[in-house]
Scaffold this active site. Structure first.
Site, PDB file in Angstrom:
ATOM      1  CE1 TYR A  18      -1.623  59.143 -82.017  1.00 27.32           C
ATOM      2  CE2 TYR A  18      -0.561  57.063 -82.539  1.00 27.32           C
ATOM      3  CZ  TYR A  18      -1.416  57.807 -81.754  1.00 27.32           C
ATOM      4  OH  TYR A  18      -2.060  57.206 -80.698  1.00 27.32           O
ATOM      5  N   GLY A 143       5.277  58.772 -67.407  1.00 23.62           N
ATOM      6  CA  GLY A 143       6.585  58.477 -66.839  1.00 23.62           C
ATOM      7  C   GLY A 143       6.648  58.513 -65.325  1.00 23.62           C
ATOM      8  NE  ARG A 214      13.288  55.072 -70.745  1.00 24.72           N
ATOM      9  CZ  ARG A 214      14.449  54.970 -70.109  1.00 24.72           C
ATOM     10  NH1 ARG A 214      15.078  53.800 -70.072  1.00 24.72           N
ATOM     11  NH2 ARG A 214      14.990  56.013 -69.515  1.00 24.72           N
ATOM     12  CD  GLU A 217      14.305  50.176 -69.321  1.00 27.41           C
ATOM     13  OE1 GLU A 217      13.411  51.062 -69.294  1.00 27.41           O
ATOM     14  OE2 GLU A 217      15.489  50.399 -69.010  1.00 27.41           O
TER      15      GLU A 217
END
Length: 246
Positions: A18, A143, A214, A217
């Site tokens: 990453y 998404g 986010r 959520e």
């Protein structure tokens, strides 16, 4: 990461590849900056891919990079490659140990969501029978399962026409509409309905977040789906061609 820590999240998932190792370095900086005891965190990283020497190069965009002389034993799953990857990750994380080392490819989990369930053909049953944990990625299908059908975003527009582009096909549109319907019924986010479904199926879905909103959520405590609601979400699914990590 600080917001996640303050919310009681102490497990951090990363990978050597990453951002060419920068993700692991950021975790080290985070722990140091906030004086967080290492033993109070769980760090999961991964091995398999090449971490390029040049930070500007993403190794997955360079076919055959692992065959170059400077990357001998720096990729794959040979004994030497795994030991080298672990040593490099430990150095970037500045920690004496890794809590969970994952094989980044050929692992017993892959992409899995309401609109891509091909792991159910064999892998899910195999893992359940053998007591193997499943931590799939993309539970929100890039998404699509977090917003109404037809919603455009910068991210979706940026990958149009590339190998990473995903499209709703078959019964996918109906599934997304049903996710939206249940979210309205339960007064929560579409993403939370999708994650509640995934959490009921696997050990823990890997969720990517790009803001504190986010992150909040993605915490679905208290949001549960009935057996009837699970079936309602799953019923429109149509089998797809098995695809790889892209």
């Amino acid at each position: 990461m600080k917001a996640a820590w303050d919310l009681g999240i102490n497990t951090i998932d990363t990978a050597n590849v990453y951002s060419n190792g920068e993700s692991e370095r950021l975790i080290s900086k985070f722990l140091k900056k906030y004086n967080i005891p290492r033993h109070q965190t769980v760090i999961a990283t991964k091995c398999y891919s090449v971490v390029a020497n040049d930070p500007s190069i993403q190794s997955f965009t360079v076919p055959g990079i692992g065959d170059l002389p400077e990357y001998v034993n720096q990729s794959g799953l040979s004994r030497a490659a795994i030991f080298n990857a672990v040593d490099a990750s430990l150095a970037r994380l500045e920690t004496p140990y890794i809590d969970l080392l994952q094989i980044h490819r050929f692992d017993p989990a892959n992409e899995y969501s309401l609109v891509y369930r091909e792991e159910e053909r064999e892998m899910m049953a195999y893992c359940k029978y053998n007591g193997i944990g499943v931590i799939p990625w993309s539970p929100l299908a890039a998404g699509f399962l977090a917003r109404p059908v037809g919603t455009e975003t910068i991210r979706l527009n940026s990958i149009k026409g590339t190998p990473r582009e995903k499209k709703l096909i078959g019964g996918d549109t109906t599934i997304v509409n049903r996710v939206e319907e249940l979210a309205q019924k339960k007064n929560c986010k579409m993403s939370q309905i999708s994650l509640a479904w995934a959490a009921a199926k696997v050990t823990s879905p890997i969720v990517g977040v790009n803001s504190i909103q986010r992150l909040r959520e993605s915490i679905i405590t208290g949001i549960e789906l009935t057996a009837e609601e699970m079936v309602y979400l799953e019923e429109p699914y149509e089998p797809k061609v098995v695809r790889g990590h892209l």
